[in-house]
Design a protein around this motif. Sequence first.
Motif, mmCIF file in Angstrom:
data_model
loop_
_atom_site.group_PDB
_atom_site.id
_atom_site.type_symbol
_atom_site.label_atom_id
_atom_site.label_comp_id
_atom_site.label_asym_id
_atom_site.label_seq_id
_atom_site.Cartn_x
_atom_site.Cartn_y
_atom_site.Cartn_z
ATOM 1 N N TYR A 61 0.875 -1.238 -0.017
ATOM 2 C CA TYR A 61 -0.099 -0.053 -0.033
ATOM 3 C C TYR A 61 0.812 1.168 -0.078
ATOM 4 N N ARG A 62 0.792 2.070 1.127
ATOM 5 C CA ARG A 62 1.753 3.425 1.256
ATOM 6 C C ARG A 62 2.999 3.273 1.461
ATOM 7 N N MET A 63 3.359 1.946 1.872
ATOM 8 C CA MET A 63 5.015 1.836 2.365
ATOM 9 C C MET A 63 5.592 0.869 1.481
ATOM 10 N N ARG A 64 5.538 0.928 0.006
ATOM 11 C CA ARG A 64 6.109 0.039 -0.891
ATOM 12 C C ARG A 64 7.603 0.297 -0.862
ATOM 13 N N ASP A 65 8.026 1.588 -0.396
ATOM 14 C CA ASP A 65 9.351 2.006 -0.601
ATOM 15 C C ASP A 65 10.160 1.428 0.588
ATOM 16 N N THR A 66 9.703 0.994 1.521
ATOM 17 C CA THR A 66 10.170 0.322 3.020
ATOM 18 C C THR A 66 10.623 -1.094 2.479
ATOM 19 N N PRO A 67 11.616 -1.494 2.755
ATOM 20 C CA PRO A 67 11.994 -3.033 2.289
ATOM 21 C C PRO A 67 11.336 -3.892 3.634
ATOM 22 N N ALA A 68 11.190 -5.313 2.990
ATOM 23 C CA ALA A 68 10.733 -6.036 4.230
ATOM 24 C C ALA A 68 11.527 -6.436 5.176
ATOM 25 N N THR A 69 11.167 -6.954 6.464
ATOM 26 C CA THR A 69 11.980 -7.124 7.529
ATOM 27 C C THR A 69 12.683 -8.380 7.364
ATOM 28 N N PRO A 70 14.149 -8.119 7.475
ATOM 29 C CA PRO A 70 15.165 -9.473 7.214
ATOM 30 C C PRO A 70 14.786 -10.579 8.321
ATOM 31 N N ALA A 71 14.878 -11.576 7.980
ATOM 32 C CA ALA A 71 14.539 -12.755 9.320
ATOM 33 C C ALA A 71 15.639 -12.480 10.170
#
Length: 160
Positions: A61-71
Amino acid sequence: KPVLDTLIYIRQQTNVWLELTTLLIPGANDTDDELRDMTRWVVAELGPDVPLHFSAFHPDYRMRDTPATPAATLSRARQIALDAGVRYAYTGNVHDAAGQSTYCPGCGTCVIGRDWYEITAWRMKPAGHCAACGTPIAGRFEAQPDRWGGRRLPVRLHSA
């Protein structure tokens, strides 16, 4: 403050089973200091037996520029929580069987093994105690685990 006060109220004034989930967002709330402060607060104000789940953020949604949290961030958060005295700390939204399982705080035995939605081990006495050493495990348990697995059940809402 109102949320924290509500958590304290739930834990101290009700008979509701309380578990906390924190969505870790890279660069927003995932520093060692923030995690130490939060987990120390949980132990001091809610007690060491309140389970704490660290959930991975996924861009949407509105946070597509934030990367996924690494494991690795979730594993680090879990270890910080355990070091702070949280007895039941978990990782979520990533494949991490060790981080999703429940361990006896008395002897360290894996009492409930989990891998995603599958229960892979059940080493509990029917009264909710570790089968190896008899230590009570915090929670509300059936005598035997259910067989939910990875299936999804439909939910039907009816209007009154």
